[in-house]
Design a protein around this motif. Structure first.
Motif, PDB file in Angstrom:
ATOM      1  N   THR A  24       0.831  -1.211   0.000  1.00 19.66           N
ATOM      2  CA  THR A  24       0.000   0.000   0.000  1.00 19.66           C
ATOM      3  C   THR A  24       0.865   1.260   0.000  1.00 19.66           C
ATOM      4  O   THR A  24       0.622   2.182  -0.788  1.00 19.66           O
ATOM      5  CB  THR A  24      -0.922   0.011   1.235  1.00 19.66           C
ATOM      6  OG1 THR A  24      -1.656  -1.203   1.255  1.00 19.66           O
ATOM      7  CG2 THR A  24      -1.888   1.174   1.196  1.00 19.66           C
ATOM      8  N   THR A  25       1.887   1.292   0.840  1.00 15.93           N
ATOM      9  CA  THR A  25       2.725   2.491   0.878  1.00 15.93           C
ATOM     10  C   THR A  25       3.466   2.688  -0.451  1.00 15.93           C
ATOM     11  O   THR A  25       3.831   3.801  -0.799  1.00 15.93           O
ATOM     12  CB  THR A  25       3.754   2.459   2.027  1.00 15.93           C
ATOM     13  OG1 THR A  25       4.518   1.270   1.898  1.00 15.93           O
ATOM     14  CG2 THR A  25       3.094   2.508   3.381  1.00 15.93           C
ATOM     15  N   LEU A  26       3.670   1.578  -1.174  1.00 20.93           N
ATOM     16  CA  LEU A  26       4.356   1.701  -2.469  1.00 20.93           C
ATOM     17  C   LEU A  26       3.392   2.100  -3.587  1.00 20.93           C
ATOM     18  O   LEU A  26       3.791   2.252  -4.731  1.00 20.93           O
ATOM     19  CB  LEU A  26       5.050   0.383  -2.819  1.00 20.93           C
ATOM     20  CG  LEU A  26       6.250   0.047  -1.937  1.00 20.93           C
ATOM     21  CD1 LEU A  26       6.689  -1.392  -2.144  1.00 20.93           C
ATOM     22  CD2 LEU A  26       7.410   0.987  -2.211  1.00 20.93           C
ATOM     23  N   GLY A  27       2.117   2.234  -3.241  1.00 18.65           N
ATOM     24  CA  GLY A  27       1.160   2.742  -4.226  1.00 18.65           C
ATOM     25  C   GLY A  27       0.123   1.737  -4.699  1.00 18.65           C
ATOM     26  O   GLY A  27      -0.625   2.025  -5.632  1.00 18.65           O
ATOM     27  N   ALA A  28       0.080   0.537  -4.086  1.00 22.60           N
ATOM     28  CA  ALA A  28      -0.860  -0.478  -4.562  1.00 22.60           C
ATOM     29  C   ALA A  28      -2.243  -0.286  -3.964  1.00 22.60           C
ATOM     30  O   ALA A  28      -2.364   0.007  -2.776  1.00 22.60           O
ATOM     31  CB  ALA A  28      -0.339  -1.872  -4.208  1.00 22.60           C
ATOM     32  N   GLY A  29      -3.275  -0.462  -4.795  1.00 20.26           N
ATOM     33  CA  GLY A  29      -4.647  -0.436  -4.301  1.00 20.26           C
ATOM     34  C   GLY A  29      -4.995  -1.808  -3.737  1.00 20.26           C
ATOM     35  O   GLY A  29      -4.210  -2.748  -3.855  1.00 20.26           O
ATOM     36  N   ILE A  30      -6.186  -1.925  -3.169  1.00 17.72           N
ATOM     37  CA  ILE A  30      -6.535  -3.169  -2.474  1.00 17.72           C
ATOM     38  C   ILE A  30      -6.580  -4.374  -3.407  1.00 17.72           C
ATOM     39  O   ILE A  30      -6.133  -5.463  -3.041  1.00 17.72           O
ATOM     40  CB  ILE A  30      -7.862  -3.010  -1.678  1.00 17.72           C
ATOM     41  CG1 ILE A  30      -8.169  -4.271  -0.854  1.00 17.72           C
ATOM     42  CG2 ILE A  30      -9.048  -2.695  -2.589  1.00 17.72           C
ATOM     43  CD1 ILE A  30      -7.252  -4.475   0.311  1.00 17.72           C
ATOM     44  N   SER A  31      -7.062  -4.192  -4.663  1.00 15.45           N
ATOM     45  CA  SER A  31      -7.136  -5.354  -5.556  1.00 15.45           C
ATOM     46  C   SER A  31      -5.734  -5.807  -5.936  1.00 15.45           C
ATOM     47  O   SER A  31      -5.448  -7.000  -6.046  1.00 15.45           O
ATOM     48  CB  SER A  31      -7.947  -5.023  -6.800  1.00 15.45           C
ATOM     49  OG  SER A  31      -7.306  -4.020  -7.522  1.00 15.45           O
ATOM     50  N   ARG A  32      -4.849  -4.854  -6.125  1.00 13.37           N
ATOM     51  CA  ARG A  32      -3.469  -5.206  -6.455  1.00 13.37           C
ATOM     52  C   ARG A  32      -2.805  -5.911  -5.274  1.00 13.37           C
ATOM     53  O   ARG A  32      -2.023  -6.848  -5.446  1.00 13.37           O
ATOM     54  CB  ARG A  32      -2.690  -3.942  -6.819  1.00 13.37           C
ATOM     55  CG  ARG A  32      -1.497  -4.221  -7.686  1.00 13.37           C
ATOM     56  CD  ARG A  32      -0.762  -2.947  -7.942  1.00 13.37           C
ATOM     57  NE  ARG A  32      -1.251  -2.213  -9.089  1.00 13.37           N
ATOM     58  CZ  ARG A  32      -0.805  -2.406 -10.332  1.00 13.37           C
ATOM     59  NH1 ARG A  32       0.081  -3.329 -10.580  1.00 13.37           N
ATOM     60  NH2 ARG A  32      -1.259  -1.671 -11.308  1.00 13.37           N
ATOM     61  N   VAL A  33      -3.131  -5.434  -4.065  1.00 10.61           N
ATOM     62  CA  VAL A  33      -2.575  -6.068  -2.862  1.00 10.61           C
ATOM     63  C   VAL A  33      -3.041  -7.523  -2.803  1.00 10.61           C
ATOM     64  O   VAL A  33      -2.241  -8.438  -2.605  1.00 10.61           O
ATOM     65  CB  VAL A  33      -3.022  -5.314  -1.582  1.00 10.61           C
ATOM     66  CG1 VAL A  33      -2.703  -6.135  -0.332  1.00 10.61           C
ATOM     67  CG2 VAL A  33      -2.353  -3.953  -1.499  1.00 10.61           C
ATOM     68  N   ILE A  34      -4.341  -7.741  -3.023  1.00 11.79           N
ATOM     69  CA  ILE A  34      -4.881  -9.097  -2.905  1.00 11.79           C
ATOM     70  C   ILE A  34      -4.380  -9.997  -4.037  1.00 11.79           C
ATOM     71  O   ILE A  34      -3.851 -11.078  -3.796  1.00 11.79           O
ATOM     72  CB  ILE A  34      -6.432  -9.067  -2.892  1.00 11.79           C
ATOM     73  CG1 ILE A  34      -6.910  -8.433  -1.584  1.00 11.79           C
ATOM     74  CG2 ILE A  34      -7.004 -10.477  -3.041  1.00 11.79           C
ATOM     75  CD1 ILE A  34      -8.411  -8.273  -1.473  1.00 11.79           C
ATOM     76  N   PHE A  35      -4.527  -9.520  -5.284  1.00  7.78           N
ATOM     77  CA  PHE A  35      -4.197 -10.391  -6.418  1.00  7.78           C
ATOM     78  C   PHE A  35      -2.704 -10.405  -6.761  1.00  7.78           C
ATOM     79  O   PHE A  35      -2.193 -11.394  -7.264  1.00  7.78           O
ATOM     80  CB  PHE A  35      -5.003  -9.979  -7.658  1.00  7.78           C
ATOM     81  CG  PHE A  35      -6.461 -10.311  -7.536  1.00  7.78           C
ATOM     82  CD1 PHE A  35      -6.917 -11.604  -7.755  1.00  7.78           C
ATOM     83  CD2 PHE A  35      -7.382  -9.345  -7.167  1.00  7.78           C
ATOM     84  CE1 PHE A  35      -8.258 -11.925  -7.615  1.00  7.78           C
ATOM     85  CE2 PHE A  35      -8.728  -9.652  -7.032  1.00  7.78           C
ATOM     86  CZ  PHE A  35      -9.166 -10.943  -7.250  1.00  7.78           C
ATOM     87  N   GLY A  36      -2.036  -9.304  -6.487  1.00 10.39           N
ATOM     88  CA  GLY A  36      -0.633  -9.210  -6.890  1.00 10.39           C
ATOM     89  C   GLY A  36       0.353  -9.584  -5.802  1.00 10.39           C
ATOM     90  O   GLY A  36       1.479  -9.983  -6.083  1.00 10.39           O
ATOM     91  N   ILE A  37      -0.051  -9.423  -4.540  1.00  8.61           N
ATOM     92  CA  ILE A  37       0.895  -9.682  -3.445  1.00  8.61           C
ATOM     93  C   ILE A  37       0.474 -10.873  -2.592  1.00  8.61           C
ATOM     94  O   ILE A  37       1.219 -11.846  -2.457  1.00  8.61           O
ATOM     95  CB  ILE A  37       1.046  -8.427  -2.538  1.00  8.61           C
ATOM     96  CG1 ILE A  37       1.554  -7.232  -3.350  1.00  8.61           C
ATOM     97  CG2 ILE A  37       1.969  -8.716  -1.351  1.00  8.61           C
ATOM     98  CD1 ILE A  37       2.946  -7.390  -3.914  1.00  8.61           C
ATOM     99  N   ILE A  38      -0.719 -10.805  -2.029  1.00  7.38           N
ATOM    100  CA  ILE A  38      -1.088 -11.859  -1.072  1.00  7.38           C
ATOM    101  C   ILE A  38      -1.328 -13.206  -1.774  1.00  7.38           C
ATOM    102  O   ILE A  38      -0.842 -14.233  -1.304  1.00  7.38           O
ATOM    103  CB  ILE A  38      -2.357 -11.480  -0.262  1.00  7.38           C
ATOM    104  CG1 ILE A  38      -2.249 -10.049   0.262  1.00  7.38           C
ATOM    105  CG2 ILE A  38      -2.594 -12.475   0.869  1.00  7.38           C
ATOM    106  CD1 ILE A  38      -1.373  -9.838   1.418  1.00  7.38           C
ATOM    107  N   MET A  39      -2.061 -13.182  -2.887  1.00  7.76           N
ATOM    108  CA  MET A  39      -2.359 -14.463  -3.542  1.00  7.76           C
ATOM    109  C   MET A  39      -1.109 -15.195  -4.017  1.00  7.76           C
ATOM    110  O   MET A  39      -0.970 -16.389  -3.768  1.00  7.76           O
ATOM    111  CB  MET A  39      -3.389 -14.276  -4.658  1.00  7.76           C
ATOM    112  CG  MET A  39      -4.805 -14.251  -4.064  1.00  7.76           C
ATOM    113  SD  MET A  39      -6.131 -13.900  -5.208  1.00  7.76           S
ATOM    114  CE  MET A  39      -6.146 -15.326  -6.231  1.00  7.76           C
ATOM    115  N   PRO A  40      -0.171 -14.517  -4.674  1.00  6.48           N
ATOM    116  CA  PRO A  40       1.050 -15.249  -5.036  1.00  6.48           C
ATOM    117  C   PRO A  40       1.806 -15.745  -3.805  1.00  6.48           C
ATOM    118  O   PRO A  40       2.451 -16.790  -3.846  1.00  6.48           O
ATOM    119  CB  PRO A  40       1.885 -14.208  -5.795  1.00  6.48           C
ATOM    120  CG  PRO A  40       0.910 -13.198  -6.250  1.00  6.48           C
ATOM    121  CD  PRO A  40      -0.178 -13.157  -5.222  1.00  6.48           C
TER     122      PRO A  40
END
Lengths: 264, 360
Positions: free
Chosen positions: A168-184
C-alpha cells in the motif's frame, strides 16, 4: 553419517508402505479391468479399455465435469480466496463467523443438502439451464470447508498485514494487494485447496445422481451397471488422467506471473 | 556517528517540510496519540524515541496513512495529506517485520513501487534504478535472490532500497533494525544514515533503542503517553533534559537526594547547578549521569567499589556509599585502573549541571 542412513531407511520404509498401500488397489483395478468378460475372451484382454471410447455420454460427461471443475476453481480464485484475504485483512472480527460458515457444509450430510437445494435446481432447470454445469454453484459451497482450511493455514503462516501495508505504501490499491501480493504469497495454499476442490468435484456422486445430472461419476456408475470391467477401466483411466493433471501444476514462476494482475 | 553539518543547522521553524499538528488517536481509554505536534525540516532525520505504547509507531503509521486519526492534521511539502489514501501519499516505509514480497526477487521487490507509479517508469529505467539502489545498499550481487535466500540484514537493506526507489516524500522507518543482531544493527544503522544524507531524504525514524536514535538522528523526540516530551539534538537531549522522564529515559542516571536552593543542589559533598525545568527549592533528587561522577582511589574515601565492569574504552563502577546507597559511575578505562571490587574510593561530582526532580 550413520544417522543420515537411518533417516534414509526410515524415509524409504514409509514411502514404500504408502506406495504399497496406494498401488495395490490400483493394480487390483487394472487386473480386474483386463480380465476376460465375454465368451470369446481368454487370458488377458484389453477389450474393456477398448470399449471406453464407445461408451455413450462418457466424453460429454467428462467434458462437463471438467468445465464444472474449472468454474469451481475460478470461483475459488476470484471469490473465496479474495474474500478470505479481505476478512483477514480488513474485517478481523468476522473471521470466526466466516470460518464457521465455511465449515458448515462439512456438518450437513450431502443428502440433506440435496433435499434442501432440489427445489432451487428444479427452478434453475426450468428457467435457466438444464446443464450439469450449473452444479458448480452447489459444488463451490461444498468445497468451502476444504478450501478454507488450506487457505487459512497459508494465511496464518505469513504476515499478510505487513505485506499488504508495504504494498500500500508503495502505491498499490486493495485489488493489487490481494491479487498481486497476497495471492502469489499463499499460492501453495491456493493450489492445495484448488486440487482438493477439483478432486471433490470430479468425484462427487450423491448430489448429481439424485438431482439426475449426468456427471462423470454418474455415467461411470451407469456403465458399471451394464459392464463392471469397463467401469473399472474408466475409473482407472480417470485416475491416470488426474495424475497427469497434477503433473501439469504451473511452475512457481509462471503461477506468480499469472496471479500478478491488476484489476483496478 | 555520521553528522551532516548542513543538517545540524536545522531548527524548528515555519518552513517545516513535514508538520504534524495536534495528532490524536484513542483506542478506548488508551491515548496512543494525545495532541502530538512535530515539525520536520526538509532533509532532516528525526527519531521518535520512547517506551512501548508511547505512541511513536502510531504517529509514524498515521503519517504513512496506515492509521486513521481521531483529530489533527498532517502537512507534507505544503500539502494537507490528512485524508489522503496511503497508496497516494508517496511515503517510503521500512517495517520492523520483514516485509519483502516473498514471490519476488530482490530486484523485483525494488522495482515494485516504480511499476505502480502513475507515470509508469519504462522497463529500462526501472532496471537501471533498481540496479543503482541495490548497489547503494551493497546488494547488487544479490539482485536475483529471493527473500528466503537473504539474511535478515540483507532483507532490510532491500526493503530500504524498495522504499527509497519511489523517491519518497518522507522515508518512514518503523524500528527497522530491531529484528537484527547487534553487529548488523550498528552497521545498517550507519548505512541508513549515510544513504539518507547522500539522498537528502526527509526521514522519520521510530525506535525504542536510544543508542540508535542518538546515533543517527539530527533531532530526537522523546515521546510519552502520546505526547512529545522533548525534541532536541541528541547531545542537547542528553546533556540538558527538560523533564525527569527524558533525563531518566535517555541514558543512565543515578538518583541522589539533596537540597536545592538558588539554582543549585548540594549533593555528595559538593554543589552543582541545576538544569532549567528542575525544582527550584526544597528537597530534591538529582539525576546524575554516571560520567558526571568523579572517582578517585582513596583508602579514607567516602565509598567503596562494589563491582567493576570493563566496557572497553570506559569502565563502569558500581559504588557503595557510606550510607548504603549504590551509585554507578563511568570513567575512562585508564582512570579506573586498580579500582576493583572492595577498593576504597572518594566520590565527588564534576561541575556539570544536573536535572533535579521533586523528592518522593
Amino acid at each position: 553419517m550413520r544417522q543420515t542412513i537411518g533417516v534414509k531407511i526410515w524415509r524409504w520404509s514409509i514411502i514404500s508402505v504408502v506406495a504399497f498401500y496406494l498401488v495395490v488397489p490400483l493394480y487390483a483395478m487394472f487386473d480386474f479391468s483386463t480380465k476376460p468378460f465375454g465368451f470369446a475372451d481368454s487370458g488377458r484382454t484389453f477389450r474393456a479399455w477398448a470399449l471406453i471410447g464407445t461408451q455413450e455420454n462418457l466424453i460429454e460427461a467428462v467434458t462437463r465435469s471438467l468445465i464444472t471443475a474449472a468454474i469451481v476453481m475460478a470461483l475459488i480464485l476470484f471469490l473465496v480466496v479474495p474474500t478470505a484475504i479481505w476478512v483477514q485483512l480488513k474485517l478481523p472480527l468476522l473471521r470466526r463467523p466466516f470460518e464457521l460458515l465455511c465449515l458448515l457444509p462439512l456438518a450437513i450430510p450431502a443428502i440433506v443438502i440435496v433435499v434442501g437445494i432440489a427445489p432451487l435446481y428444479r427452478w434453475i432447470s426450468i428457467n435457466l439451464s438444464e446443464s450439469p454445469i450449473t452444479l458448480a454453484g452447489v459444488y463451490s459451497m461444498l468445497i468451502l470447508p476444504y478450501t478454507y482450511r488450506s487457505l487459512s493455514a497459508a494465511l496464518d503462516a505469513v504476515d499478510i498485514h505487513t505485506l499488504a501495508e508495504a504494498a500500500t505504501t508503495l502505491g498499490a490499491g486493495i485489488s493489487r494487494v490481494i491479487f498481486g501480493i497476497i495471492m502469489p504469497t499463499i499460492k501453495t495454499g491456493i493450489i492445495n485447496g484448488s486440487f482438493i476442490a477439483i478432486a471433490l468435484v470430479l468425484g462427487e456422486f450423491t448430489i448429481s445422481n439424485i438431482l439426475n445430472f449426468k456427471t462423470f461419476q454418474v455415467v461411470i456408475a451407469q456403465i458399471g451397471r451394464t459392464n463392471g470391467h469397463v467401469a473399472v477401466a474408466v475409473s482407472l483411466a480417470s485416475l491416470l488422467f488426474v495424475v497427469v493433471l497434477l503433473l501439469l501444476i504451473p511452475t512457481k514462476k509462471r503461477q506468480g506471473a499469472v496471479l500478478d494482475v491488476d484489476l483496478t | 556517528m555520521l553528522i551532516s553539518p548542513k543538517r545540524r543547522s536545522h531548527t524548528l521553524n515555519s518552513s517545516a517540510y513535514v508538520q504534524l499538528l495536534d495528532l490524536a488517536k484513542y483506542f478506548g481509554k488508551v491515548k496512543a496519540l494525545d495532541g502530538l505536534t512535530l515539525d520536520i525540516a526538509e532533509g532532516e532525520l528525526v527519531a521518535l524515541l520512547g517506551p512501548s505504547g508511547c505512541g511513536k509507531t502510531t504517529a509514524l503509521r498515521a503519517l504513512a496513512g496506515l492509521q486513521e486519526l481521531d483529530r489533527g492534521a498532517m502537512i507534507v511539502d505544503g500539502q494537507d495529506v490528512t485524508f489522503q489514501k496511503a497508496s497516494n501519499r508517496g511515503m517510503g516505509m521500512v517495517f520492523q517485520a520483514y516485509s519483502l514480497f516473498p514471490h519476488m526477487t530482490a530486484r523485483e521487490n525494488v522495482e515494485y513501487g516504480l511499476r505502480l507509479r502513475v507515470h509508469k517508469t519504462s522497463g529500462q529505467k526501472r532496471k537501471a534504478r533498481s540496479a543503482e539502489l541495490l548497489e547503494l545498499v551493497g546488494l547488487s550481487t544479490h539482485a536475483s535472490h529471493y527473500p528466503y535466500q537473504l539474511s535478515g540484514g540483507q532483507q532490510q537493506r532491500v526493503a530500504l532500497a524498495r522504499a527509497i526507489a519511489i523517491s519518497p516524500k518522507v522515508l518512514l522507518l518503523d524500528e527497522p533494525l530491531s529484528a537484527l543482531d547487534a553487529k548488523v544493527r550498528t552497521q545498517l544503522r550507519e548505512e541508513i544514515r549515510r544513504i539518507q544524507v547522500e539522498l537528502g531524504t526527509t526521514t522519520l525514524f521510530v525506535t525504542h533503542d536510544q543508542e540508535e536514535a542518538l546515533g543517527i538522528a539530527d533531532r530526537v523526540g522523546v515521546m510519552r503517553n502520546g505526547q512529545l516530551e522533548q525534541i532536541a539534538a541528541p547531545a542537547e537531549l542528553y546533556d540538558r533534559p527538560k523533564t525527569a522522564f527524558v533525563a531518566e529515559f535517555v541514558g543512565l542516571t543515578n538518583p541522589i537526594a539533596g537540597k536545592v536552593s538558588g539554582g543549585s543542589i548540594e549533593i555528595l559533598g559538593g554543589v552543582v547547578k541545576t538544569l532549567p525545568g528542575s525544582i527550584t527549592s526544597g528537597s530534591g533528587i538529582a539525576l546524575v549521569r554516571p560520567e558526571s561522577i568523579d572517582v578517585v582511589a582513596s583508602k579514607s574515601g567516602n565509598a567503596t567499589v562494589f563491582s567493576a565492569s570493563f566496557l572497553g574504552a570506559t569502565c563502569r563502577l558500581t559504588i557503595s556509599m557510606r550510607d548504603g546507597a549504590r551509585i554507578t559511575a563511568q570513567l575512562p578505562s585508564p582512570d579506573a585502573t586498580g579500582l576493583g571490587a572492595g577498593a576504597g574510593v572518594n566520590v565527588s561530582l564534576l561541575d556539570i549541571p544536573v536535572f533535579v526532580k521533586a523528592a518522593g
